[in-house]
Design a protein around this motif. Sequence first.
Motif, PDB file in Angstrom:
ATOM      1  N   LYS A 123       0.844  -1.204   0.000  1.00 42.17           N
ATOM      2  CA  LYS A 123       0.000   0.000   0.000  1.00 42.17           C
ATOM      3  C   LYS A 123       0.885   1.263   0.000  1.00 42.17           C
ATOM      4  CE  LYS A 123      -3.776   2.005   2.747  1.00 42.17           C
ATOM      5  NZ  LYS A 123      -3.082   3.037   3.552  1.00 42.17           N
ATOM      6  N   GLU A 124       1.877   1.236   0.882  1.00 42.45           N
ATOM      7  CA  GLU A 124       2.791   2.367   0.996  1.00 42.45           C
ATOM      8  C   GLU A 124       3.564   2.571  -0.311  1.00 42.45           C
ATOM      9  OE1 GLU A 124       6.399   3.683   3.995  1.00 42.45           O
ATOM     10  OE2 GLU A 124       5.358   1.803   4.365  1.00 42.45           O
ATOM     11  N   ARG A 125       3.962   1.435  -0.922  1.00 37.42           N
ATOM     12  CA  ARG A 125       4.711   1.471  -2.184  1.00 37.42           C
ATOM     13  C   ARG A 125       3.888   2.173  -3.257  1.00 37.42           C
ATOM     14  NH1 ARG A 125       5.761  -4.089  -2.824  1.00 37.42           N
ATOM     15  NH2 ARG A 125       4.036  -4.363  -4.262  1.00 37.42           N
ATOM     16  N   ARG A 126       2.631   1.762  -3.383  1.00 38.92           N
ATOM     17  CA  ARG A 126       1.729   2.344  -4.384  1.00 38.92           C
ATOM     18  C   ARG A 126       1.544   3.848  -4.126  1.00 38.92           C
ATOM     19  NH1 ARG A 126      -1.419   0.355  -9.002  1.00 38.92           N
ATOM     20  NH2 ARG A 126       0.359  -1.024  -8.867  1.00 38.92           N
ATOM     21  N   GLU A 127       1.323   4.193  -2.849  1.00 39.31           N
ATOM     22  CA  GLU A 127       1.119   5.612  -2.495  1.00 39.31           C
ATOM     23  C   GLU A 127       2.340   6.456  -2.835  1.00 39.31           C
ATOM     24  OE1 GLU A 127      -1.944   4.707   1.223  1.00 39.31           O
ATOM     25  OE2 GLU A 127       0.134   5.303   1.638  1.00 39.31           O
ATOM     26  N   LYS A 128       3.518   5.929  -2.502  1.00 40.46           N
ATOM     27  CA  LYS A 128       4.758   6.670  -2.781  1.00 40.46           C
ATOM     28  C   LYS A 128       4.952   6.848  -4.288  1.00 40.46           C
ATOM     29  CE  LYS A 128       7.645   5.291   1.190  1.00 40.46           C
ATOM     30  NZ  LYS A 128       8.287   6.535   1.641  1.00 40.46           N
ATOM     31  N   ALA A 129       4.629   5.778  -5.051  1.00 42.61           N
ATOM     32  CA  ALA A 129       4.821   5.842  -6.504  1.00 42.61           C
ATOM     33  C   ALA A 129       3.879   6.873  -7.128  1.00 42.61           C
ATOM     34  CB  ALA A 129       4.601   4.464  -7.118  1.00 42.61           C
ATOM     35  N   ILE A 130       2.623   6.879  -6.668  1.00 42.10           N
ATOM     36  CA  ILE A 130       1.648   7.849  -7.192  1.00 42.10           C
ATOM     37  C   ILE A 130       2.117   9.265  -6.873  1.00 42.10           C
ATOM     38  CG2 ILE A 130      -0.705   8.746  -6.903  1.00 42.10           C
ATOM     39  CD1 ILE A 130      -1.593   5.779  -6.473  1.00 42.10           C
ATOM     40  N   ALA A 131       2.539   9.472  -5.630  1.00 42.39           N
ATOM     41  CA  ALA A 131       3.001  10.806  -5.223  1.00 42.39           C
ATOM     42  C   ALA A 131       4.211  11.243  -6.046  1.00 42.39           C
ATOM     43  CB  ALA A 131       3.338  10.800  -3.732  1.00 42.39           C
ATOM     44  N   SER A 132       5.122  10.289  -6.330  1.00 42.72           N
ATOM     45  CA  SER A 132       6.319  10.628  -7.110  1.00 42.72           C
ATOM     46  C   SER A 132       5.965  11.028  -8.528  1.00 42.72           C
ATOM     47  CB  SER A 132       7.282   9.441  -7.163  1.00 42.72           C
ATOM     48  OG  SER A 132       7.762   9.148  -5.888  1.00 42.72           O
ATOM     49  N   LEU A 133       5.072  10.241  -9.162  1.00 45.42           N
ATOM     50  CA  LEU A 133       4.672  10.567 -10.532  1.00 45.42           C
ATOM     51  C   LEU A 133       3.973  11.924 -10.577  1.00 45.42           C
ATOM     52  CD1 LEU A 133       3.504   7.135 -11.961  1.00 45.42           C
ATOM     53  CD2 LEU A 133       5.288   8.592 -12.902  1.00 45.42           C
ATOM     54  N   LYS A 134       3.089  12.165  -9.606  1.00 49.63           N
ATOM     55  CA  LYS A 134       2.388  13.461  -9.564  1.00 49.63           C
ATOM     56  C   LYS A 134       3.373  14.604  -9.377  1.00 49.63           C
ATOM     57  CE  LYS A 134      -2.210  11.999  -8.152  1.00 49.63           C
ATOM     58  NZ  LYS A 134      -3.092  11.716  -7.000  1.00 49.63           N
ATOM     59  N   SER A 135       4.395  14.370  -8.562  1.00 49.60           N
ATOM     60  CA  SER A 135       5.339  15.447  -8.250  1.00 49.60           C
ATOM     61  C   SER A 135       6.149  15.876  -9.472  1.00 49.60           C
ATOM     62  CB  SER A 135       6.264  15.042  -7.111  1.00 49.60           C
ATOM     63  OG  SER A 135       7.265  14.159  -7.594  1.00 49.60           O
ATOM     64  N   VAL A 136       6.235  14.989 -10.500  1.00 52.43           N
ATOM     65  CA  VAL A 136       6.953  15.395 -11.714  1.00 52.43           C
ATOM     66  C   VAL A 136       5.985  15.622 -12.881  1.00 52.43           C
ATOM     67  CG1 VAL A 136       9.159  14.345 -11.086  1.00 52.43           C
ATOM     68  CG2 VAL A 136       7.466  12.964 -12.309  1.00 52.43           C
ATOM     69  N   GLY A 137       4.700  15.842 -12.552  1.00 52.54           N
ATOM     70  CA  GLY A 137       3.715  16.196 -13.575  1.00 52.54           C
ATOM     71  C   GLY A 137       3.261  15.035 -14.435  1.00 52.54           C
ATOM     72  N   LEU A 138       3.417  13.792 -13.948  1.00 54.41           N
ATOM     73  CA  LEU A 138       2.989  12.629 -14.729  1.00 54.41           C
ATOM     74  C   LEU A 138       1.769  11.943 -14.094  1.00 54.41           C
ATOM     75  CD1 LEU A 138       6.464  11.107 -15.681  1.00 54.41           C
ATOM     76  CD2 LEU A 138       4.833  12.158 -17.237  1.00 54.41           C
ATOM     77  N   GLY A 139       1.011  12.713 -13.320  1.00 60.05           N
ATOM     78  CA  GLY A 139      -0.129  12.166 -12.585  1.00 60.05           C
ATOM     79  C   GLY A 139      -1.182  11.528 -13.477  1.00 60.05           C
ATOM     80  N   GLU A 140      -1.346  12.052 -14.688  1.00 58.94           N
ATOM     81  CA  GLU A 140      -2.394  11.500 -15.570  1.00 58.94           C
ATOM     82  C   GLU A 140      -1.883  10.322 -16.402  1.00 58.94           C
ATOM     83  OE1 GLU A 140      -0.155  14.177 -18.136  1.00 58.94           O
ATOM     84  OE2 GLU A 140      -0.648  14.069 -16.037  1.00 58.94           O
ATOM     85  N   ARG A 141      -0.621   9.927 -16.162  1.00 56.94           N
ATOM     86  CA  ARG A 141      -0.003   8.834 -16.930  1.00 56.94           C
ATOM     87  C   ARG A 141       0.060   7.540 -16.113  1.00 56.94           C
ATOM     88  NH1 ARG A 141       1.497   9.460 -22.262  1.00 56.94           N
ATOM     89  NH2 ARG A 141       0.217  11.278 -22.567  1.00 56.94           N
ATOM     90  N   LEU A 142      -0.534   7.570 -14.939  1.00 57.47           N
ATOM     91  CA  LEU A 142      -0.355   6.478 -13.985  1.00 57.47           C
ATOM     92  C   LEU A 142      -0.502   5.092 -14.581  1.00 57.47           C
ATOM     93  CD1 LEU A 142      -2.213   7.858 -10.820  1.00 57.47           C
ATOM     94  CD2 LEU A 142       0.231   7.711 -11.264  1.00 57.47           C
ATOM     95  N   ASN A 143      -1.517   4.901 -15.426  1.00 55.86           N
ATOM     96  CA  ASN A 143      -1.786   3.551 -15.921  1.00 55.86           C
ATOM     97  C   ASN A 143      -1.390   3.344 -17.378  1.00 55.86           C
ATOM     98  OD1 ASN A 143      -2.824   2.500 -13.439  1.00 55.86           O
ATOM     99  ND2 ASN A 143      -4.538   3.891 -13.747  1.00 55.86           N
ATOM    100  N   HIS A 144      -0.620   4.297 -17.913  1.00 55.79           N
ATOM    101  CA  HIS A 144      -0.095   4.110 -19.266  1.00 55.79           C
ATOM    102  C   HIS A 144       1.087   3.164 -19.221  1.00 55.79           C
ATOM    103  CE1 HIS A 144      -1.914   7.612 -21.583  1.00 55.79           C
ATOM    104  NE2 HIS A 144      -2.484   7.646 -20.389  1.00 55.79           N
ATOM    105  N   LYS A 145       1.234   2.353 -20.254  1.00 57.24           N
ATOM    106  CA  LYS A 145       2.441   1.533 -20.365  1.00 57.24           C
ATOM    107  C   LYS A 145       3.627   2.484 -20.581  1.00 57.24           C
ATOM    108  CE  LYS A 145       0.533  -2.738 -20.992  1.00 57.24           C
ATOM    109  NZ  LYS A 145      -0.453  -2.774 -19.886  1.00 57.24           N
ATOM    110  N   SER A 146       4.818   2.090 -20.097  1.00 62.79           N
ATOM    111  CA  SER A 146       5.934   3.031 -20.161  1.00 62.79           C
ATOM    112  C   SER A 146       6.388   3.284 -21.594  1.00 62.79           C
ATOM    113  CB  SER A 146       7.092   2.546 -19.306  1.00 62.79           C
ATOM    114  OG  SER A 146       7.661   1.401 -19.870  1.00 62.79           O
ATOM    115  N   ASN A 147       6.056   2.378 -22.533  1.00 61.86           N
ATOM    116  CA  ASN A 147       6.428   2.680 -23.918  1.00 61.86           C
ATOM    117  C   ASN A 147       5.483   3.700 -24.546  1.00 61.86           C
ATOM    118  OD1 ASN A 147       4.211   1.066 -24.204  1.00 61.86           O
ATOM    119  ND2 ASN A 147       5.234  -0.552 -25.392  1.00 61.86           N
ATOM    120  N   GLN A 148       4.454   4.127 -23.765  1.00 60.95           N
ATOM    121  CA  GLN A 148       3.574   5.209 -24.250  1.00 60.95           C
ATOM    122  C   GLN A 148       3.849   6.510 -23.503  1.00 60.95           C
ATOM    123  OE1 GLN A 148      -0.054   3.313 -23.139  1.00 60.95           O
ATOM    124  NE2 GLN A 148      -0.063   1.929 -24.897  1.00 60.95           N
ATOM    125  N   MET A 149       4.842   6.486 -22.599  1.00 56.98           N
ATOM    126  CA  MET A 149       5.123   7.697 -21.831  1.00 56.98           C
ATOM    127  C   MET A 149       5.784   8.727 -22.746  1.00 56.98           C
ATOM    128  SD  MET A 149       6.480   6.214 -18.237  1.00 56.98           S
ATOM    129  CE  MET A 149       6.656   7.726 -17.292  1.00 56.98           C
TER     130      MET A 149
END
Length: 149
Positions: A123-149
Amino acid sequence: MSIGKEIIRIENLRREFMVGGEKVKALRGISFTINEGEFVTIMGTSGSGKSTLLNLLGCLDTPTSGEYLLDEISVRSMSKNQRAVTRNRKIGFVFQNYNLLPKTTAIENVELPLLYNTSVSAKERREKAIASLKSVGLGERLNHKSNQM
Ligand SMILES: Nc1ncnc2c1ncn2[C@@H]1O[C@H](COP(=O)(O)OP(=O)(O)O)[C@@H](O)[C@H]1O
Ligand SMILES: [Mg+2]
């Protein structure tokens, strides 16, 4: 910014490679310290030893001689396992070519290093990952495959 305690201290660090019977001196005895909160750049011409130094600082390689203290602990005195734990807990690498796993989502790629850390719950891992992505402006990319980033 306030500068804290000594995080990295290297003393007279040397790294030599044997290549076809010839000794290549990649690092010829370098010394410096880096304190908590410092932001440091290593610059030099191609072949000057930057990658060799980063591999040593990242505990991926061991020096021919000299001392490396990370958080006041001698890396030389650590076992292979202890160095692996140190890499997991204290060191982050951002590679030139990112090394993202293409078939997994952005969030799974961010979560991956924490998967190897048993003190962090799923749970903590998921929360930290979401917060990290949001902090670099990638919040809306959460469920995109990385080859679509
Ligand atoms: N694994 C290795 N085996 C033999 N020689 C190496 C190895 N790694 C680096 N070197 C040599 O050490 C020197 C420093 O290389 P490197 O650390 O890759 O420099 P930089 O990253 O600054 O371009 C070069 O002369 C390089 O050829
Ligand atoms: Mg290099």
